[in-house]
Design a protein around this motif. Structure first.
Motif, mmCIF file in Angstrom:
data_model
loop_
_atom_site.group_PDB
_atom_site.id
_atom_site.type_symbol
_atom_site.label_atom_id
_atom_site.label_comp_id
_atom_site.label_asym_id
_atom_site.label_seq_id
_atom_site.Cartn_x
_atom_site.Cartn_y
_atom_site.Cartn_z
ATOM 1 N N VAL A 5 0.846 -1.186 0.000
ATOM 2 C CA VAL A 5 0.000 0.000 0.000
ATOM 3 C C VAL A 5 0.884 1.239 0.000
ATOM 4 N N GLU A 6 0.716 2.074 -1.030
ATOM 5 C CA GLU A 6 1.498 3.293 -1.138
ATOM 6 C C GLU A 6 0.794 4.458 -0.455
ATOM 7 N N ALA A 24 4.338 -2.815 3.482
ATOM 8 C CA ALA A 24 4.152 -4.193 3.052
ATOM 9 C C ALA A 24 3.636 -5.037 4.208
ATOM 10 N N SER A 25 2.739 -5.920 3.922
ATOM 11 C CA SER A 25 2.217 -6.830 4.936
ATOM 12 C C SER A 25 2.048 -8.207 4.316
ATOM 13 N N ASN A 76 13.340 -2.332 7.422
ATOM 14 C CA ASN A 76 12.892 -3.708 7.601
ATOM 15 C C ASN A 76 12.004 -3.867 8.825
ATOM 16 N N ALA A 77 12.313 -3.143 9.879
ATOM 17 C CA ALA A 77 11.534 -3.281 11.116
ATOM 18 C C ALA A 77 10.087 -2.853 10.896
ATOM 19 N N TYR A 114 4.280 -8.670 -7.126
ATOM 20 C CA TYR A 114 3.232 -7.954 -6.395
ATOM 21 C C TYR A 114 3.278 -6.468 -6.741
ATOM 22 N N TRP A 115 2.092 -5.889 -6.877
ATOM 23 C CA TRP A 115 1.955 -4.454 -7.141
ATOM 24 C C TRP A 115 1.073 -3.811 -6.077
ATOM 25 N N GLY A 116 1.373 -2.579 -5.754
ATOM 26 C CA GLY A 116 0.452 -1.788 -4.960
ATOM 27 C C GLY A 116 -0.535 -1.107 -5.879
#
Length: 125
Positions: A5-6, A24-25, A76-77, A114-116
């Motif tokens: 999600v952007e 990212a999820s 990354n966190a 994958y694309w947002g």
């Protein structure tokens, strides 16, 4: 599965800066490569920047027209990738898409898993 999600798009003036975020999820993105694409009206979607990680290094790639103006970073966190854009011009007006792929070369060459949904960036002159 990975959901992207952007956020951060908007209307800015030429010469301004803007930061896009991609959250990212679904999985840890440090094991894949991430990137940004954009699509201007009437044009094909084009690669903008990519990033990948190893245990002790970060690698990035950029299209020539944004080198020195755009910077891709990742947290990354927070499972978040950013695109820091400066010295924007009307030629940067586009919908910007977050992308993920198996490695940085695949992301750079358009092999995207994958694309947002995209976020609009409009630069007025």
């Amino acid at each position: 599965q990975l959901e992207l999600v952007e956020s951060g798009g908007g209307l800015v003036q030429a010469g301004d800066s803007l930061r896009l975020s991609c959250a990212a999820s679904g999985r840890t993105f440090s094991s894949i490569a991430m990137g940004w694409y954009r699509q201007a009206p009437g044009k094909e979607r084009e690669f903008v920047a990519a990033i990948s990680w190893t245990s002790n290094a970060i690698y990035t790639d950029y299209r020539d027209s944004v080198k020195g103006r755009f910077t891709i970073t990742g947290n990354n966190a927070k499972n978040t990738v950013y695109l820091h854009m400066r010295s924007l011009s009307s030629e940067d007006t586009a919908v910007y898409y977050c992308a993920a792929g198996a490695d940085r070369q695949k992301v750079t060459t358009g092999s995207i898993d994958y694309w947002g949904p995209g976020t609009q960036v409009t630069v007025s002159s």
